[in-house]
Design a protein around this motif. Structure first.
Motif, PDB file in Angstrom:
ATOM      1  N   ALA A  48     -20.835  22.915  15.939  1.00  0.00           N
ATOM      2  CA  ALA A  48     -20.576  24.224  16.453  1.00  0.00           C
ATOM      3  C   ALA A  48     -20.079  25.290  15.561  1.00  0.00           C
ATOM      4  N   ILE A  49     -19.365  24.942  14.603  1.00  0.00           N
ATOM      5  CA  ILE A  49     -19.231  25.840  13.252  1.00  0.00           C
ATOM      6  C   ILE A  49     -20.697  26.333  12.821  1.00  0.00           C
ATOM      7  N   LEU A  50     -21.416  25.579  12.672  1.00  0.00           N
ATOM      8  CA  LEU A  50     -22.803  26.067  11.978  1.00  0.00           C
ATOM      9  C   LEU A  50     -23.930  26.718  12.839  1.00  0.00           C
ATOM     10  N   ASP A  56     -20.998  36.076  11.420  1.00  0.00           N
ATOM     11  CA  ASP A  56     -22.040  36.732  10.659  1.00  0.00           C
ATOM     12  C   ASP A  56     -22.011  35.103   9.900  1.00  0.00           C
ATOM     13  N   ALA A  57     -23.282  34.581   9.615  1.00  0.00           N
ATOM     14  CA  ALA A  57     -23.610  33.390   8.960  1.00  0.00           C
ATOM     15  C   ALA A  57     -23.148  33.797   7.461  1.00  0.00           C
ATOM     16  N   ARG A  58     -23.428  34.894   6.938  1.00  0.00           N
ATOM     17  CA  ARG A  58     -23.224  35.211   5.605  1.00  0.00           C
ATOM     18  C   ARG A  58     -21.551  35.283   5.173  1.00  0.00           C
ATOM     19  N   LEU A  59     -20.881  35.715   6.213  1.00  0.00           N
ATOM     20  CA  LEU A  59     -19.339  35.658   5.905  1.00  0.00           C
ATOM     21  C   LEU A  59     -18.921  34.211   6.125  1.00  0.00           C
ATOM     22  N   ARG A  60     -19.644  33.462   7.108  1.00  0.00           N
ATOM     23  CA  ARG A  60     -19.139  32.080   7.177  1.00  0.00           C
ATOM     24  C   ARG A  60     -19.233  31.177   6.046  1.00  0.00           C
ATOM     25  N   GLU A  61     -20.499  31.463   5.364  1.00  0.00           N
ATOM     26  CA  GLU A  61     -20.653  30.958   4.030  1.00  0.00           C
ATOM     27  C   GLU A  61     -19.889  31.284   2.746  1.00  0.00           C
ATOM     28  N   VAL A 149     -13.243  27.813  10.424  1.00  0.00           N
ATOM     29  CA  VAL A 149     -14.060  27.327   9.556  1.00  0.00           C
ATOM     30  C   VAL A 149     -13.130  26.893   8.273  1.00  0.00           C
ATOM     31  N   ILE A 150     -12.129  27.772   7.773  1.00  0.00           N
ATOM     32  CA  ILE A 150     -11.478  27.538   6.837  1.00  0.00           C
ATOM     33  C   ILE A 150     -10.845  26.245   6.800  1.00  0.00           C
ATOM     34  N   GLY A 151     -10.139  26.080   7.886  1.00  0.00           N
ATOM     35  CA  GLY A 151      -9.286  24.759   8.122  1.00  0.00           C
ATOM     36  C   GLY A 151     -10.313  23.548   8.119  1.00  0.00           C
ATOM     37  N   PHE A 152     -11.570  23.536   9.123  1.00  0.00           N
ATOM     38  CA  PHE A 152     -12.426  22.520   8.948  1.00  0.00           C
ATOM     39  C   PHE A 152     -13.073  22.099   7.544  1.00  0.00           C
ATOM     40  N   TYR A 153     -13.270  23.214   6.797  1.00  0.00           N
ATOM     41  CA  TYR A 153     -14.061  22.862   5.478  1.00  0.00           C
ATOM     42  C   TYR A 153     -12.811  22.624   4.464  1.00  0.00           C
ATOM     43  N   MET A 154     -11.618  22.699   4.772  1.00  0.00           N
ATOM     44  CA  MET A 154     -10.435  22.063   3.980  1.00  0.00           C
ATOM     45  C   MET A 154     -10.668  20.695   4.266  1.00  0.00           C
ATOM     46  N   MET A 155     -10.668  20.240   5.520  1.00  0.00           N
ATOM     47  CA  MET A 155     -10.734  18.738   5.763  1.00  0.00           C
ATOM     48  C   MET A 155     -11.971  18.119   5.257  1.00  0.00           C
ATOM     49  N   VAL A 156     -13.072  18.941   5.340  1.00  0.00           N
ATOM     50  CA  VAL A 156     -14.299  18.210   4.591  1.00  0.00           C
ATOM     51  C   VAL A 156     -14.221  18.049   3.358  1.00  0.00           C
ATOM     52  N   SER A 157     -13.645  18.997   2.430  1.00  0.00           N
ATOM     53  CA  SER A 157     -13.375  18.884   1.307  1.00  0.00           C
ATOM     54  C   SER A 157     -12.625  17.776   0.835  1.00  0.00           C
ATOM     55  N   LEU A 174     -34.706  18.064   1.186  1.00  0.00           N
ATOM     56  CA  LEU A 174     -35.979  18.726   1.451  1.00  0.00           C
ATOM     57  C   LEU A 174     -36.832  17.654   2.235  1.00  0.00           C
ATOM     58  N   ALA A 175     -36.786  16.433   1.888  1.00  0.00           N
ATOM     59  CA  ALA A 175     -37.679  15.684   2.522  1.00  0.00           C
ATOM     60  C   ALA A 175     -37.589  15.695   4.003  1.00  0.00           C
ATOM     61  N   SER A 176     -36.454  15.908   4.526  1.00  0.00           N
ATOM     62  CA  SER A 176     -36.302  16.026   6.150  1.00  0.00           C
ATOM     63  C   SER A 176     -36.436  17.486   6.753  1.00  0.00           C
ATOM     64  N   GLY A 177     -36.898  18.252   5.761  1.00  0.00           N
ATOM     65  CA  GLY A 177     -37.194  19.788   6.248  1.00  0.00           C
ATOM     66  C   GLY A 177     -35.628  20.620   6.441  1.00  0.00           C
ATOM     67  N   TRP A 178     -34.594  19.867   6.141  1.00  0.00           N
ATOM     68  CA  TRP A 178     -33.387  20.462   6.303  1.00  0.00           C
ATOM     69  C   TRP A 178     -33.152  21.970   5.590  1.00  0.00           C
ATOM     70  N   ALA A 179     -33.698  22.220   4.407  1.00  0.00           N
ATOM     71  CA  ALA A 179     -33.224  23.331   3.828  1.00  0.00           C
ATOM     72  C   ALA A 179     -33.493  24.521   4.461  1.00  0.00           C
ATOM     73  N   LYS A 180     -34.619  24.588   5.378  1.00  0.00           N
ATOM     74  CA  LYS A 180     -34.812  25.662   6.258  1.00  0.00           C
ATOM     75  C   LYS A 180     -34.434  25.481   7.691  1.00  0.00           C
ATOM     76  N   ALA A 181     -34.158  24.428   8.170  1.00  0.00           N
ATOM     77  CA  ALA A 181     -34.149  24.484   9.690  1.00  0.00           C
ATOM     78  C   ALA A 181     -32.497  24.387  10.077  1.00  0.00           C
ATOM     79  N   ASN A 182     -32.213  24.943  11.089  1.00  0.00           N
ATOM     80  CA  ASN A 182     -30.846  24.780  12.011  1.00  0.00           C
ATOM     81  C   ASN A 182     -29.639  25.025  11.243  1.00  0.00           C
ATOM     82  N   ILE A 183     -29.598  25.855  10.141  1.00  0.00           N
ATOM     83  CA  ILE A 183     -28.377  26.104   9.578  1.00  0.00           C
ATOM     84  C   ILE A 183     -27.641  27.171   9.748  1.00  0.00           C
TER      85      ILE A 183
END
Length: 184
Positions: A48-50, A56-61, A149-157, A174-183
């Motif tokens: 959901a976060i991603l 804005d995705a740039r602010l999220r990142e 976002v901040i709290g979730f990625y603190m947990m992830v880290s 890259l083998a799964s095509g992830w680098a350009k897909a659904n991010i």
């Protein structure tokens, strides 16, 4: 090297396997099933976060990378540098996220987001003036998303660092095509 063996995905519940079916073959997804059913909730919130956010995705990142840097999570930073570039965050802005770096490439809103991340990570609660300025610049709804976002990625880290999840070989995602897909 990971502190515990990666979970044997052949033993994972079908419900978990369905959730990771379209995701890249990341070691995080091989470690998460140790958490049982909680791993599925983790994946739902992360998805959901991603993919279902209004921020804005740039602010999220910017927020995710700064959290990863402040938490010392090399895995998180490695993965999200790629995501940041894919959502259009310029390399000079990514470089500016390192604590102590020149903030010149960041605009006023990006700097405010960075300040907010720093305050939430270090002190839990941001000062009132910063919180209000951020709500005025973005909206209370977007600040709510940013805070999650901040709290979730603190947990992830913390999960990644405590289990010492290994960064995958350079071609795994890259083998799964992830680098350009659904991010975004």
């Amino acid at each position: 090297m990971a502190r515990v063996p990666y979970f044997d995905l052949a033993q994972a519940p079908e419900s978990y396997l369905q959730l990771i079916g379209s995701r890249p073959p990341l070691n995080l997804y091989r470690m998460l099933p140790h958490a049982g059913k909680v791993a599925e909730g983790f994946l739902a919130l992360g998805g959901a976060i991603l993919r279902e956010n209004r921020l804005d995705a740039r602010l999220r990142e910017i927020a995710i990378l700064r959290v990863g840097l402040l938490c010392g999570s090399s895995y998180e930073v490695h993965q999200h540098r790629r995501v940041a570039r894919n959502v259009g965050l310029a390399d000079d802005k990514v470089a500016a996220l390192t604590p102590g770096a020149d903030l010149g490439p960041l605009d006023a809103t990006e700097r405010m987001v960075l300040d907010y991340v720093d305050q939430v990570v270090a002190h839990v609660k941001a000062p009132g003036a910063l919180f209000q300025a951020l709500c005025d610049a973005l909206s209370p709804a977007l600040v709510a998303e940013l805070t999650l976002v901040i709290g979730f990625y603190m947990m992830v880290s913390r999960f990644l660092e405590n289990f010492e999840v290994d960064i995958e070989a350079p071609d795994a995602a890259l083998a799964s095509g992830w680098a350009k897909a659904n991010i975004s």
